[in-house]
Design an enzyme around this catalytic site. Structure first.
Site, PDB file in Angstrom:
ATOM      1  N   ASP A 333       0.822  -1.205   0.000  1.00 28.10           N
ATOM      2  CA  ASP A 333       0.000   0.000   0.000  1.00 28.10           C
ATOM      3  C   ASP A 333       0.854   1.252   0.000  1.00 28.10           C
ATOM      4  O   ASP A 333       0.480   2.270  -0.568  1.00 28.10           O
ATOM      5  CB  ASP A 333      -0.937   0.008   1.214  1.00 28.10           C
ATOM      6  CG  ASP A 333      -0.178  -0.043   2.533  1.00 28.10           C
ATOM      7  OD1 ASP A 333       0.856  -0.740   2.602  1.00 28.10           O
ATOM      8  OD2 ASP A 333      -0.616   0.604   3.505  1.00 28.10           O
ATOM      9  N   ARG A 337       5.922   4.174   5.726  1.00 24.47           N
ATOM     10  CA  ARG A 337       5.604   4.104   7.150  1.00 24.47           C
ATOM     11  C   ARG A 337       5.664   2.655   7.656  1.00 24.47           C
ATOM     12  O   ARG A 337       6.054   1.740   6.926  1.00 24.47           O
ATOM     13  CB  ARG A 337       4.235   4.715   7.411  1.00 24.47           C
ATOM     14  CG  ARG A 337       3.064   3.969   6.812  1.00 24.47           C
ATOM     15  CD  ARG A 337       1.771   4.736   7.049  1.00 24.47           C
ATOM     16  NE  ARG A 337       0.609   4.059   6.492  1.00 24.47           N
ATOM     17  CZ  ARG A 337      -0.391   4.668   5.893  1.00 24.47           C
ATOM     18  NH1 ARG A 337      -0.372   5.974   5.743  1.00 24.47           N
ATOM     19  NH2 ARG A 337      -1.424   3.986   5.432  1.00 24.47           N
ATOM     20  N   ASP A 338       5.243   2.445   8.883  1.00 23.82           N
ATOM     21  CA  ASP A 338       5.294   1.108   9.481  1.00 23.82           C
ATOM     22  C   ASP A 338       4.072   0.294   9.044  1.00 23.82           C
ATOM     23  O   ASP A 338       3.248  -0.101   9.841  1.00 23.82           O
ATOM     24  CB  ASP A 338       5.371   1.196  11.003  1.00 23.82           C
ATOM     25  CG  ASP A 338       4.167   1.894  11.617  1.00 23.82           C
ATOM     26  OD1 ASP A 338       3.426   2.568  10.879  1.00 23.82           O
ATOM     27  OD2 ASP A 338       3.960   1.754  12.835  1.00 23.82           O
ATOM     28  N   GLU A 339       3.986   0.053   7.738  1.00 23.13           N
ATOM     29  CA  GLU A 339       2.864  -0.711   7.192  1.00 23.13           C
ATOM     30  C   GLU A 339       3.384  -1.542   6.033  1.00 23.13           C
ATOM     31  O   GLU A 339       3.751  -2.689   6.207  1.00 23.13           O
ATOM     32  CB  GLU A 339       1.735   0.227   6.765  1.00 23.13           C
ATOM     33  CG  GLU A 339       0.441  -0.495   6.523  1.00 23.13           C
ATOM     34  CD  GLU A 339      -0.760   0.453   6.575  1.00 23.13           C
ATOM     35  OE1 GLU A 339      -1.839   0.008   6.194  1.00 23.13           O
ATOM     36  OE2 GLU A 339      -0.599   1.620   6.998  1.00 23.13           O
ATOM     37  N   ASP A 346      -6.299  -2.285  -2.588  1.00 27.41           N
ATOM     38  CA  ASP A 346      -5.369  -1.489  -3.380  1.00 27.41           C
ATOM     39  C   ASP A 346      -4.927  -2.279  -4.613  1.00 27.41           C
ATOM     40  O   ASP A 346      -4.854  -1.750  -5.725  1.00 27.41           O
ATOM     41  CB  ASP A 346      -4.145  -1.105  -2.557  1.00 27.41           C
ATOM     42  CG  ASP A 346      -4.484  -0.370  -1.273  1.00 27.41           C
ATOM     43  OD1 ASP A 346      -5.304  -0.900  -0.496  1.00 27.41           O
ATOM     44  OD2 ASP A 346      -3.933   0.714  -1.032  1.00 27.41           O
ATOM     45  N   TRP A 400     -11.996  -5.489  -0.463  1.00 23.14           N
ATOM     46  CA  TRP A 400     -10.676  -6.009  -0.133  1.00 23.14           C
ATOM     47  C   TRP A 400     -10.661  -7.512  -0.417  1.00 23.14           C
ATOM     48  O   TRP A 400      -9.848  -7.998  -1.203  1.00 23.14           O
ATOM     49  CB  TRP A 400     -10.337  -5.705   1.330  1.00 23.14           C
ATOM     50  CG  TRP A 400      -9.817  -4.330   1.542  1.00 23.14           C
ATOM     51  CD1 TRP A 400      -8.540  -3.987   1.892  1.00 23.14           C
ATOM     52  CD2 TRP A 400     -10.529  -3.077   1.427  1.00 23.14           C
ATOM     53  NE1 TRP A 400      -8.413  -2.608   1.980  1.00 23.14           N
ATOM     54  CE2 TRP A 400      -9.615  -2.033   1.701  1.00 23.14           C
ATOM     55  CE3 TRP A 400     -11.837  -2.742   1.107  1.00 23.14           C
ATOM     56  CZ2 TRP A 400      -9.978  -0.693   1.669  1.00 23.14           C
ATOM     57  CZ3 TRP A 400     -12.201  -1.401   1.069  1.00 23.14           C
ATOM     58  CH2 TRP A 400     -11.281  -0.392   1.344  1.00 23.14           C
ATOM     59  N   GLU A 597      -2.272   8.943  -0.714  1.00 26.67           N
ATOM     60  CA  GLU A 597      -3.298   8.118  -0.090  1.00 26.67           C
ATOM     61  C   GLU A 597      -4.595   8.898   0.089  1.00 26.67           C
ATOM     62  O   GLU A 597      -5.689   8.369  -0.107  1.00 26.67           O
ATOM     63  CB  GLU A 597      -2.795   7.625   1.266  1.00 26.67           C
ATOM     64  CG  GLU A 597      -3.787   6.798   2.050  1.00 26.67           C
ATOM     65  CD  GLU A 597      -3.226   6.342   3.385  1.00 26.67           C
ATOM     66  OE1 GLU A 597      -3.718   5.334   3.911  1.00 26.67           O
ATOM     67  OE2 GLU A 597      -2.296   6.998   3.901  1.00 26.67           O
ATOM     68  N   HIS A 620       0.881   6.305  -2.547  1.00 28.75           N
ATOM     69  CA  HIS A 620      -0.163   5.294  -2.447  1.00 28.75           C
ATOM     70  C   HIS A 620      -0.829   5.230  -3.816  1.00 28.75           C
ATOM     71  O   HIS A 620      -1.415   6.212  -4.250  1.00 28.75           O
ATOM     72  CB  HIS A 620      -1.205   5.760  -1.415  1.00 28.75           C
ATOM     73  CG  HIS A 620      -1.483   4.812  -0.317  1.00 28.75           C
ATOM     74  ND1 HIS A 620      -0.679   4.688   0.781  1.00 28.75           N
ATOM     75  CD2 HIS A 620      -2.498   3.945  -0.117  1.00 28.75           C
ATOM     76  CE1 HIS A 620      -1.195   3.803   1.626  1.00 28.75           C
ATOM     77  NE2 HIS A 620      -2.303   3.332   1.089  1.00 28.75           N
TER      78      HIS A 620
END
Length: 718
Positions: A333, A337-339, A346, A400, A597, A620
């Site tokens: 995605d 960042r922490d993802e 997506d 999703w 995003e 994003h």
């Protein structure tokens, strides 16, 4: 063949970074002439391998990310031309996704230390004999120069360290070899280079947001320590803005040896950034040069597109860089960042666009394996793939989870390979069974993310969930037809029943659900309403919003195509060229070089321009799905059920009557096309390689023929 490890200490699962990265070494001698040398290698962790002191591959973060409890990919390299009489094979391991931090979860999601190496080098001599160099107890190991390497936290390298590799390795119980399989798609590599300009003593600018690393050229005193931090955007104070990184440290360190100019390039992390802050923490050092190195799966480009409108060209570039930044082993995605997870919505929203930009056949086949591996026993498809043991808390969401039907179907239209259908058909059926058990007479509950990040107009979540339920049922019916599955009519009837229930519940007096742009767009795109049935209301909703969109992830994917289908391509082109908030052009006015995003990720006119630091990525790709529309409707090259695979196309351009775009040109899979609008006519030129079947649609007329390789010219009245 054995797996080997090297115990570099236990690390608490809560630690920011992991254990020192081990280096493994094997010396061997070739007493005869080598005809071929083939290396198979993988790790639990990520690896970087060297032969005789030199890296023999530009692969990055291999073997990549998957659910290592279900499959472990291995890489294959031809080392024939690199083998000498005396040889040294060395491999450095780092945490990667195996023991490193993933998203907001802690460490060791797939397994515990030590990191594990498996390799076999098969030497075939000219006399026909063979010899195998395998990972076993004869290898040696030690700590490497890399003090730690973590994808989210960054890398720490001490260039003073000269690894001795004088310690024995641990031969591990073989619990993994039955999971080995060849790498399924082109690996991640450092593909593009970008110059990074110096803005001040500490701040540098790549002038492009991207995912990757930086190759640094430095000089300094022995033991000088330099810290590098990364950011996508600057704050109003001119300093790097890092709040949106959340708990991702995104910081690299290097300690210099202090001998002339030195080169440092991280091997075991990557960052999403445009700006670099370089600070000398100890000793004296100078950064002489920075070169950005973008990382993504090394896919073959398939398309290009350009217009006479630089704003539109920038939107295209932003989406292209969004793909490059997020195709890192899986479709993530975001890269910063922490993802950095494989969010399924997506992926399905953007998959059509992605296939115009690159050959994504193997990439999505691999990802769908991850999706199937992540599917729960009850048929639910969780929000992200690959799966890891922190994920059950995430649950299931419409759109999703429907990636399990949408991606295989779209993949088949583009590539024409029925295997993607047969591989995923049962998973799609299981998903529909899950939906059926959790529906009330076909109506799904209002759960999940809905039209994620729409602006001031939230579409009824039950409508969205039910719409996707009906749509997926129709796709499964089509997939059954494609492979000759006898349950085609079962799922076609299921889709019809759901649509009938939807119309009773959500369709009243010509209006749908809670009267949003997205509700009308989905109803038309999924075939529940004809273009004429939703035309007036969709146009009304846009006019009520001052001619602006307010769709989120789900609605934006279909907005421009549906506007063309209802005969209002003028609105579609105006929305694409819009610069007011919210729009693609507005983000570009704020400095965007990738797709954001959030429509409101940064609003310079606000007192606090940054929106929601906890959920604010500036890279994003979801809203970049508009680029697929540029190819399908702008350039006019489409795949449909009547034009499946790389040798069949419908050629049906929709010209711009608003003046937003006066000239457009592009290529796709060897096809080159262009158009120019002059007064009340459009001249369309197209050249298609010989042997490709096309259906040309102009002025409502359909012409079917095989291309002969000659340029065709159409003049169309507007």
């Amino acid at each position: 063949m054995s797996w080997i490890g090297f115990g570099t200490g236990n690390v608490p699962v809560t630690a920011l970074h992991g254990a020192p990265c081990p280096i493994f070494r094997k010396d061997f001698v070739c007493g005869k002439k080598v005809a071929s040398a083939a290396l198979k290698i993988t790790s639990l962790g990520v690896f970087k391998a060297y032969l005789n002191g030199e890296s023999f591959s530009d692969d990055f973060l291999v073997p990549g990310w998957t659910d290592y409890n279900k499959r472990i990919p291995y890489c294959e390299y031809d080392l024939t031309d690199r083998i000498a009489q005396k040889n040294r094979l060395e491999v450095v391991l780092a945490d990667g996704w195996y023991t490193g931090r993933i998203s907001w979860a802690m460490r060791e999601r797939y397994g515990k230390y030590p990191l594990k190496l498996w390799a076999v080098l098969t030497l075939t001599y000219e006399d026909g004999t063979t010899e195998k160099i395998e990972t076993d107890g004869t290898w040696t190991a030690s700590a490497s120069q890399t003090v730690y390497g973590d994808i989210l936290c960054g890398e720490y390298r001490d260039l003073r360290i000269e690894p001795k590799c004088d310690q024995p390795v641990e031969v591990l119980p073989d619990e993994y070899s039955h999971l080995l399989e060849p790498l399924r798609c082109p690996p991640v590599r450092l593909v593009e280079e970008l110059p990074v300009k110096k803005l001040s003593d500490t701040l540098w600018d790549a002038e492009q947001n991207f995912a990757g690393v930086v190759r640094y050229r430095l000089k300094g005193t022995p033991g000088a320590k330099v810290r590098f931090r990364y950011a996508e955007i600057l704050g109003k104070d001119g300093k790097i803005y890092t709040e949106n990184l959340r708990k991702a440290r995104c910081t690299d360190y290097v300690i210099l040896k202090g001998v002339g100019e030195e080169i440092y390039e991280p091997c075991f992390t990557y960052h999403g950034f445009r700006y670099v802050e370089a600070c000398v923490e100890e000793g004296e050092a100078e950064v002489l040069e920075m070169t950005g190195r973008a990382c993504h799966n090394d896919l073959v480009p398939t398309g290009s597109l350009r217009t006479d409108n630089e704003l539109i060209n920038q939107i295209y570039s932003n989406a292209l860089w969004g793909l490059r930044s997020n195709f890192v082993s899986i479709p993530t995605d975001c890269p910063q960042r922490d993802e950095r997870l494989g969010w399924t919505a997506d992926a399905q929203i953007f998959c059509s666009t992605a296939t115009y930009l690159y050959d994504c056949k193997e990439f999505y086949e691999k990802y769908m394996t991850d999706v199937r591996d992540a599917q729960r026993k009850n048929g639910g498809v969780i929000h992200v793939a690959p799966y890891f043991d922190f994920l059950p808390i995430l649950g299931v969401s419409a759109a999703w989870a429907d990636a399990v039907t949408v991606i295989p179907y779209q993949h088949y239209l583009v590539y024409g390979d029925k295997k993607i259908v047969s591989d995923n058909l049962e998973a799609g059926k299981k998903w529909l069974d899950y939906c059926k058990k959790r529906s009330f007479f076909g109506i799904r509950p209002a759960v999940g993310f809905g039209d994620w990040l729409s602006i001031d107009n939230v579409t009824n979540k039950s409508f969205i969930a039910t719409a996707y339920y009906a749509y997926s049922a129709r796709l499964i019916a089509e997939m059954c037809r494609i492979v000759g599955d006898k349950e085609e009519q079962k799922y076609r009837a299921l889709s019809d029943r759901i649509v009938a229930r939807m119309k009773k519940k959500f369709y009243k007096n010509g209006r749908i659900a809670n009267d949003t742009q997205t509700a009308y767009v989905l109803s038309c795109a999924f075939g529940f309403s004809t273009p004429s049935e939703i035309k007036d209301n969709l146009v009304r909703k846009i006019e009520e919003n001052d001619g602006l969109l307010n769709t989120g992830f789900i609605g934006t994917r279909y907005l421009l195509p549906v506007l063309c289908e209802i005969g209002r391509s003028d609105i579609a082109y105006k929305l694409l060229g819009e610069t007011r908030f919210p729009s693609w052009g507005y983000t570009i006015k704020q400095g965007a070089t990738t797709i954001w995003e959030r429509w409101d990720g940064y609003r310079s006119e606000m007192k606090d321009p940054f929106q929601n630091a906890g959920m604010n990525s500036y890279n994003h790709y979801s809203f970049g799905a508009c680029v697929g529309w540029m190819y399908e409707y702008g350039l006019g090259i489409r795949h449909t059920l009547d034009a499946i695979g790389p040798n069949n196309y419908v050629i049906h351009p929709v010209f711009d009557k608003t003046g937003t775009i006066k000239e457009l040109s592009g290529t796709y899979n060897g096809i080159s096309a262009s158009w120019k609008v002059q007064e009340k006519t459009a001249e369309y030129r197209i050249k298609i390689p010989s042997g490709i079947h096309c259906e040309f649609v102009f002025d409502g007329k359909v012409e079917k023929e095989y291309a002969d390789g000659e340029e065709k010219v159409f003049v169309v009245a507007l």
